[in-house]
Motif scaffolding. Structure first.
Motif, PDB file in Angstrom:
ATOM      1  N   LEU A 154       0.836  -1.203   0.000  1.00  0.00           N
ATOM      2  CA  LEU A 154       0.000   0.000   0.000  1.00  0.00           C
ATOM      3  C   LEU A 154       0.869   1.250   0.000  1.00  0.00           C
ATOM      4  CD1 LEU A 154      -2.824   1.295   0.189  1.00  0.00           C
ATOM      5  CD2 LEU A 154      -2.560   1.239   2.682  1.00  0.00           C
ATOM      6  N   PHE A 155       1.888   1.265   0.860  1.00  0.00           N
ATOM      7  CA  PHE A 155       2.766   2.434   0.920  1.00  0.00           C
ATOM      8  C   PHE A 155       3.434   2.672  -0.427  1.00  0.00           C
ATOM      9  CE2 PHE A 155       6.944   4.365   1.551  1.00  0.00           C
ATOM     10  CZ  PHE A 155       6.582   5.534   2.203  1.00  0.00           C
ATOM     11  N   ALA A 156       3.970   1.606  -1.040  1.00  0.00           N
ATOM     12  CA  ALA A 156       4.685   1.752  -2.301  1.00  0.00           C
ATOM     13  C   ALA A 156       3.761   2.264  -3.406  1.00  0.00           C
ATOM     14  CB  ALA A 156       5.304   0.414  -2.700  1.00  0.00           C
ATOM     15  N   GLU A 157       2.545   1.723  -3.474  1.00  0.00           N
ATOM     16  CA  GLU A 157       1.623   2.142  -4.530  1.00  0.00           C
ATOM     17  C   GLU A 157       1.184   3.589  -4.357  1.00  0.00           C
ATOM     18  OE1 GLU A 157      -1.636  -0.403  -5.361  1.00  0.00           O
ATOM     19  OE2 GLU A 157      -0.399  -2.210  -5.582  1.00  0.00           O
ATOM     20  N   ARG A 158       0.891   3.986  -3.118  1.00  0.00           N
ATOM     21  CA  ARG A 158       0.448   5.362  -2.907  1.00  0.00           C
ATOM     22  C   ARG A 158       1.610   6.350  -3.052  1.00  0.00           C
ATOM     23  NH1 ARG A 158      -3.376   2.474  -3.492  1.00  0.00           N
ATOM     24  NH2 ARG A 158      -5.236   2.428  -2.173  1.00  0.00           N
ATOM     25  N   ALA A 159       2.809   5.926  -2.671  1.00  0.00           N
ATOM     26  CA  ALA A 159       3.976   6.801  -2.840  1.00  0.00           C
ATOM     27  C   ALA A 159       4.272   7.006  -4.324  1.00  0.00           C
ATOM     28  CB  ALA A 159       5.187   6.201  -2.128  1.00  0.00           C
ATOM     29  N   ALA A 160       4.163   5.941  -5.125  1.00  0.00           N
ATOM     30  CA  ALA A 160       4.413   6.053  -6.563  1.00  0.00           C
ATOM     31  C   ALA A 160       3.375   6.943  -7.238  1.00  0.00           C
ATOM     32  CB  ALA A 160       4.418   4.667  -7.201  1.00  0.00           C
ATOM     33  N   ALA A 161       2.187   7.037  -6.649  1.00  0.00           N
ATOM     34  CA  ALA A 161       1.149   7.880  -7.233  1.00  0.00           C
ATOM     35  C   ALA A 161       1.498   9.357  -7.130  1.00  0.00           C
ATOM     36  CB  ALA A 161      -0.191   7.605  -6.541  1.00  0.00           C
ATOM     37  N   VAL A 162       2.246   9.751  -6.100  1.00  0.00           N
ATOM     38  CA  VAL A 162       2.617  11.164  -5.936  1.00  0.00           C
ATOM     39  C   VAL A 162       4.052  11.435  -6.388  1.00  0.00           C
ATOM     40  CG1 VAL A 162       0.991  11.504  -4.044  1.00  0.00           C
ATOM     41  CG2 VAL A 162       3.343  10.841  -3.531  1.00  0.00           C
ATOM     42  N   GLN A 163       4.855  10.387  -6.464  1.00  0.00           N
ATOM     43  CA  GLN A 163       6.256  10.502  -6.896  1.00  0.00           C
ATOM     44  C   GLN A 163       6.521   9.329  -7.849  1.00  0.00           C
ATOM     45  OE1 GLN A 163       8.018  13.057  -6.079  1.00  0.00           O
ATOM     46  NE2 GLN A 163      10.030  12.510  -6.906  1.00  0.00           N
ATOM     47  N   PRO A 164       6.265   9.500  -9.126  1.00  0.00           N
ATOM     48  CA  PRO A 164       6.282   8.364 -10.062  1.00  0.00           C
ATOM     49  C   PRO A 164       7.568   7.556 -10.093  1.00  0.00           C
ATOM     50  CG  PRO A 164       5.254  10.268 -11.077  1.00  0.00           C
ATOM     51  CD  PRO A 164       5.813  10.748  -9.773  1.00  0.00           C
ATOM     52  N   ASP A 165       8.705   8.159  -9.729  1.00  0.00           N
ATOM     53  CA  ASP A 165       9.944   7.392  -9.762  1.00  0.00           C
ATOM     54  C   ASP A 165      10.203   6.627  -8.464  1.00  0.00           C
ATOM     55  OD1 ASP A 165      10.462   9.532  -8.131  1.00  0.00           O
ATOM     56  OD2 ASP A 165      12.380  10.064  -9.059  1.00  0.00           O
ATOM     57  N   PHE A 166       9.224   6.671  -7.532  1.00  0.00           N
ATOM     58  CA  PHE A 166       9.424   5.934  -6.275  1.00  0.00           C
ATOM     59  C   PHE A 166       9.222   4.441  -6.528  1.00  0.00           C
ATOM     60  CE2 PHE A 166       8.015   3.764  -2.463  1.00  0.00           C
ATOM     61  CZ  PHE A 166       8.926   4.218  -1.511  1.00  0.00           C
ATOM     62  N   ALA A 167      10.136   3.647  -5.992  1.00  0.00           N
ATOM     63  CA  ALA A 167      10.013   2.182  -6.098  1.00  0.00           C
ATOM     64  C   ALA A 167      10.773   1.547  -4.958  1.00  0.00           C
ATOM     65  CB  ALA A 167      10.560   1.692  -7.437  1.00  0.00           C
ATOM     66  N   LEU A 168      10.286   0.419  -4.502  1.00  0.00           N
ATOM     67  CA  LEU A 168      10.993  -0.336  -3.483  1.00  0.00           C
ATOM     68  C   LEU A 168      12.237  -0.958  -4.101  1.00  0.00           C
ATOM     69  CD1 LEU A 168       7.993  -2.118  -1.729  1.00  0.00           C
ATOM     70  CD2 LEU A 168       9.273  -0.150  -0.887  1.00  0.00           C
ATOM     71  N   GLY A 169      13.305  -1.008  -3.319  1.00  0.00           N
ATOM     72  CA  GLY A 169      14.554  -1.562  -3.820  1.00  0.00           C
ATOM     73  C   GLY A 169      15.013  -2.748  -3.015  1.00  0.00           C
ATOM     74  N   ASP A 170      16.328  -2.931  -2.998  1.00  0.00           N
ATOM     75  CA  ASP A 170      16.891  -4.054  -2.249  1.00  0.00           C
ATOM     76  C   ASP A 170      16.728  -3.874  -0.751  1.00  0.00           C
ATOM     77  OD1 ASP A 170      17.651  -5.248  -4.598  1.00  0.00           O
ATOM     78  OD2 ASP A 170      19.645  -4.318  -4.604  1.00  0.00           O
ATOM     79  N   ASP A 171      16.802  -2.625  -0.297  1.00  0.00           N
ATOM     80  CA  ASP A 171      16.667  -2.346   1.141  1.00  0.00           C
ATOM     81  C   ASP A 171      15.325  -1.676   1.392  1.00  0.00           C
ATOM     82  OD1 ASP A 171      16.948  -1.891   3.805  1.00  0.00           O
ATOM     83  OD2 ASP A 171      18.408  -0.257   3.611  1.00  0.00           O
ATOM     84  N   ASN A 172      14.345  -2.485   1.775  1.00  0.00           N
ATOM     85  CA  ASN A 172      13.006  -1.954   2.054  1.00  0.00           C
ATOM     86  C   ASN A 172      12.790  -1.666   3.531  1.00  0.00           C
ATOM     87  OD1 ASN A 172      12.381  -2.340  -0.661  1.00  0.00           O
ATOM     88  ND2 ASN A 172      11.680  -4.434  -0.308  1.00  0.00           N
ATOM     89  N   GLU A 173      13.814  -1.841   4.363  1.00  0.00           N
ATOM     90  CA  GLU A 173      13.621  -1.766   5.803  1.00  0.00           C
ATOM     91  C   GLU A 173      13.111  -0.404   6.269  1.00  0.00           C
ATOM     92  OE1 GLU A 173      13.083  -2.886   9.594  1.00  0.00           O
ATOM     93  OE2 GLU A 173      13.347  -4.122   7.795  1.00  0.00           O
ATOM     94  N   PRO A 174      13.620   0.748   5.732  1.00  0.00           N
ATOM     95  CA  PRO A 174      13.060   2.030   6.188  1.00  0.00           C
ATOM     96  C   PRO A 174      11.552   2.128   5.951  1.00  0.00           C
ATOM     97  CG  PRO A 174      15.147   2.390   5.066  1.00  0.00           C
ATOM     98  CD  PRO A 174      14.788   0.952   4.842  1.00  0.00           C
ATOM     99  N   ALA A 175      11.105   1.733   4.745  1.00  0.00           N
ATOM    100  CA  ALA A 175       9.669   1.788   4.466  1.00  0.00           C
ATOM    101  C   ALA A 175       8.909   0.776   5.322  1.00  0.00           C
ATOM    102  CB  ALA A 175       9.416   1.510   2.982  1.00  0.00           C
ATOM    103  N   ALA A 176       9.518  -0.396   5.536  1.00  0.00           N
ATOM    104  CA  ALA A 176       8.871  -1.401   6.381  1.00  0.00           C
ATOM    105  C   ALA A 176       8.743  -0.894   7.810  1.00  0.00           C
ATOM    106  CB  ALA A 176       9.668  -2.704   6.346  1.00  0.00           C
ATOM    107  N   GLU A 177       9.787  -0.258   8.325  1.00  0.00           N
ATOM    108  CA  GLU A 177       9.742   0.272   9.687  1.00  0.00           C
ATOM    109  C   GLU A 177       8.693   1.370   9.797  1.00  0.00           C
ATOM    110  OE1 GLU A 177      10.477   0.997  13.684  1.00  0.00           O
ATOM    111  OE2 GLU A 177      10.878  -0.747  12.403  1.00  0.00           O
ATOM    112  N   LEU A 178       8.564   2.192   8.757  1.00  0.00           N
ATOM    113  CA  LEU A 178       7.532   3.228   8.761  1.00  0.00           C
ATOM    114  C   LEU A 178       6.150   2.591   8.869  1.00  0.00           C
ATOM    115  CD1 LEU A 178       6.718   6.196   8.431  1.00  0.00           C
ATOM    116  CD2 LEU A 178       6.798   5.864   5.954  1.00  0.00           C
TER     117      LEU A 178
END
Length: 762
Positions: free
Chosen positions: A179-203
């Motif tokens: 959900l976070f990744a999809e909504r973030a990409a909607a406002v920042q099209p170049d946003f994507a999860l990478g090899d280190d997802n821990e910051p977004a996971a912790e959020l």
């Protein structure tokens, strides 16, 4: 008059629907069992979105359509029936009451009515729903509300937050993260999860998986990095704002969503909400009553107010070891904490919270060595966040460090045997000793505990001055208990220095003093250490005698956790007598109990001795694997060369022999295989457990006749209170029997007891 749309008025989805596979299936199943299903849950948890998807999924089952009525904009109960008529596409032209006309309209129709946001006027919604269901047999109602409505026949399903990513293993398939990744990409099209997802996971974890909070945070990716959003979460109510004018007002900010819940509460519920925010995590009813009563809230009122907060989805409920536990989602707790700070009550509530935990620590100390031992371990593990919070308050508040000193000291058994690592306990005790330097009996006790912590890590040089100061202070304050403990652990320090005769004399002296004072726990521990010292001196008969007496004390007092340690020392004495099979049997008896209660020290010592036994039998590969597993557990505790591990020289000799027999490469391969095991895997390997085999399950003979009787009543579904009444015993005694059954059978729930009894109990 015909309706505007024959199939209903559900809005089209404008954003993707993420996850919720289990919840969708559960809700659809419940709708087949009840004519009214109410989805409850905290603000922003996604009740409306889930309800809309469920309604869309079942639309074909309703000949006359699926119809949404949003109750949130309505101003009073009188406007509810007209709003339903309007949603259905009918004009309110009846001279009768609108609800009467609505009943007449629906009585021959087959449709689903989705009543959204019923918490806005729960009484009116409940009355209308009950009237309509009673008159229209083809009607089904799906409602969303922050509290159940209480309609007869209503089925309630609490919508949980989205599934959270685990620590260190987050993937794009995790619901909250997706959900976070999809909504973030909607406002920042170049946003994507990478090899280190821990910051977004912790959020996502910090936001408890609440969809509204995650979506508001994702909108901030347009101006901040994920790490920056995390850094600013302490001010989450300013940060998490949606400025879109099309968003409903209560969803424009996280604060507005929770304001909506706050407005539903009466003044006493609001006051309790704020006070309960002093708990950092889960809490029980007893804690809430003792900490949060006072002033306008009487102790006997806390229960009813808790029920009110649960009904309104402010609190969530779980069950641990047969007792109800409550907690806030973190956003809701933070909201209450802000109110508590503004009220000026926070310092007093933190002190009351600390005093409650200090009282708990004292009780745990006094009741440790006895039948309630396992229950205390479980309870303290559940209270660990509160213990940390109370200790940090005491260490950070001027004049309060003495309370931290007493709390850590009272919990010395917990830090050593049940917490998984005593490094935290040692650090806290060091800070408390520095902050509370007054010459008090509590300081004298803290000094011998600090010395014991140091000795457990083999740090004799650090322990000796602590023991010397303890001796001096205990004599000056005429504190015989501390003096006895100082003598005891001075004996252990002498053993670790290789001065076994001096150690023997000091331990015998301490034991006599413990017996004179009636200190059973101290007497048990000296027997444990005497068995080790006698073995070091080569006096194996005395070692076996001390170990047997040590074990008998545990069994006589039903101290089952200490019994697992006594089994280890008894196994050790058999090992040194050359009775390897008997030694292995004794050590293995206690190993699974150690694992279940996270006694990592005991697990590591047991794996070590079992490695010696495997080597003696010529099974070098298994020995090397167990050496690796033991090392893994030692490292998880925070030590490499444990001070209490006996006869390190023998360990080195045995390890060298195994390496020589296998060769360096094969030895390292087996060792690393053991080091890569989890704690559970290591214990299973040591016990030769095949998780799929019933042959490894405990047999009924391990239970006493009374425990067998209690297990049967648990299998019948009786609560502890009902078991106590049936057997004419105290409820606390019944609870103790259940805890002993769980411990002996290495089970973790009453359901598992019932399953075990069905298979083995008759």
């Amino acid at each position: 008059m015909a309706t505007k749309r024959p199939d209903g008025n559900l809005p089209l989805e404008l954003t993707s629907f993420v996850g919720r596979r289990h919840e969708l299936a559960q809700a659809r199943r419940l709708m087949t069992q009840a004519r009214m299903l109410t989805l409850t849950g905290a603000g922003g948890v996604g009740k409306t979105r889930l309800a809309l998807r469920v309604a869309a999924d079942v639309r074909r089952a309703f000949r006359d359509g699926v119809w949404l009525v949003d109750i949130a904009p309505l101003s009073d109960g009188e406007s509810l029936a007209p709003a339903v008529l309007d949603a259905l596409g009918f004009l309110d032209e009846s001279p009768q009451r609108p609800d009467s006309g609505l009943v007449e309209l629906l009585e021959s129709r087959q449709l689903l009515l989705l009543l959204d946001n019923c918490e806005h006027m729960p009484m009116a919604a409940a009355v209308l729903a009950g009237k309509l269901l009673g008159a229209a047999p083809g009607l089904r109602i799906l409602a969303t509300s922050r509290e159940a409505l209480g309609v007869e026949g209503e089925c309630v399903f609490t919508v949980p937050p989205l599934a959270l990513p685990g620590h260190g293993r987050s993937t794009a398939s995790d619901e909250a993260l997706t959900l976070f990744a999809e909504r973030a990409a909607a406002v920042q099209p170049d946003f994507a999860l990478g090899d280190d997802n821990e910051p977004a996971a912790e959020l996502c974890r910090r936001l408890d998986g609440v969809p509204l909070a995650i979506e508001l945070a994702a909108a901030r990716v347009r101006v901040l990095s994920v790490a920056q959003i995390l850094d600013r979460l302490d001010d989450r109510f300013r940060l998490l704002v949606n400025r879109r004018h099309t968003t409903v007002p209560r969803h424009r900010t996280l604060r507005a969503a929770i304001d909506w819940s706050y407005d539903l509460c009466d003044p006493a519920e609001r006051a309790l909400w704020a006070r309960l925010s002093v708990f950092p995590g889960e809490f029980g009813l007893e804690a809430a009553e003792q900490v949060c009563s006072g002033g306008e809230i009487a102790t006997e009122e806390v229960f009813d107010l808790l029920v009110g907060l649960l009904d309104k989805s402010i609190l969530t409920r779980s069950e641990r070891a047969g007792r109800a536990r409550y907690r806030f989602l973190d956003n809701i707790r933070a909201y209450g904490h802000a109110i508590l700070v503004d009220s000026g009550e926070e310092p007093e509530l933190r002190r009351r919270h600390r005093d409650y935990l200090l009282g708990l620590a004292r009780r745990a100390r006094d009741e440790w060595f006895g039948p309630d031992q396992a229950r205390w371990v479980t309870r303290l593990q559940h209270e660990k966040d509160d213990l940390r919070t109370a200790l940090e308050f005491s260490l950070g508040e001027p004049g309060e460090a003495h309370a931290a000193l007493e709390m850590v000291t009272s919990l010395w058994n917990y830090w050593l045997f049940a917490a998984g690592s005593f490094g935290e306990g040692r650090r806290l005790l060091t800070r408390a000793l520095e902050a509370a330097s007054e010459a008090t009996p509590v300081r004298a006790d803290a000094l011998w505990v600090a010395a014991w912590f140091a000795l457990r890590q083999g740090d004799v040089d650090a322990a000796l001055p602590l023991l010397s100061e303890c001796h001096d202070l205990a004599r000056r304050l005429d504190h015989p208990g501390a003096l006895t403990c100082a003598t005891h652990f001075s004996g252990l320090a002498a053993h670790l220095r290789g001065e076994h005769r001096e150690a023997l004399a000091l331990l015998l002296e301490a034991r006599e003093r413990y017996l004179a004072d009636g200190d059973q726990a101290g007497g048990w521990m000296t027997l444990f250490h005497l068995a080790i010292v006698h073995s070091a001196l080569g006096d194996h008969d005395q070692a076996a005698s001390s170990a047997a007496e040590c074990l008998a004390m545990c069994e006589g007092l039903s101290a089952y956790l200490s019994r697992s340690n006594a089994l280890w020392v008894a196994g050790l004495s058999h090992w040194f007598q050359g009775a390897h099979d008997q030694a292995a049997a004794l050590v293995k008896k206690g190993l699974d109990v150690m694992r279940r209660h996270d006694d990592r020290w005991g697990v590591a010592e047991s794996l070590e001795v079992l490695a010696w036994i495997e080597a003696a039998h010529g099974r070098e590969e298994r020995a090397a694997t167990l050496f690796g597993a033991a090392g893994m557990v030692w490292r998880s505790i925070g030590t490499v060369t444990p001070g209490l591990r006996p006869f390190t020289d023998f360990h080195n000799i045995c390890q060298t022999r195994v390496r020589g027999a296998l060769g360096a490469s094969a030895y390292m391969s087996a060792f690393q295989r053991g080091a890569g095991l989890s704690l559970d895997q290591a214990v299973d390997y040591a016990l030769d457990v095949d998780r799929g085999s019933s042959a490894e399950r405990p047999q009924p003979s391990v239970l006493t006749p009374r425990e067998q009787e209690v297990a049967e009543l648990v299998a019948q579904g009786l609560s502890n209170k009902e078991i106590a009444a049936r057997l004419v015993i105290a409820q606390r005694t019944a609870e103790g029997h259940v805890e002993h059954i769980l411990t002996k059978l290495s089970l973790s729930s009453r359901v598992q007891i019932a399953t075990w009894f069905t298979t083995h109990g008759r």
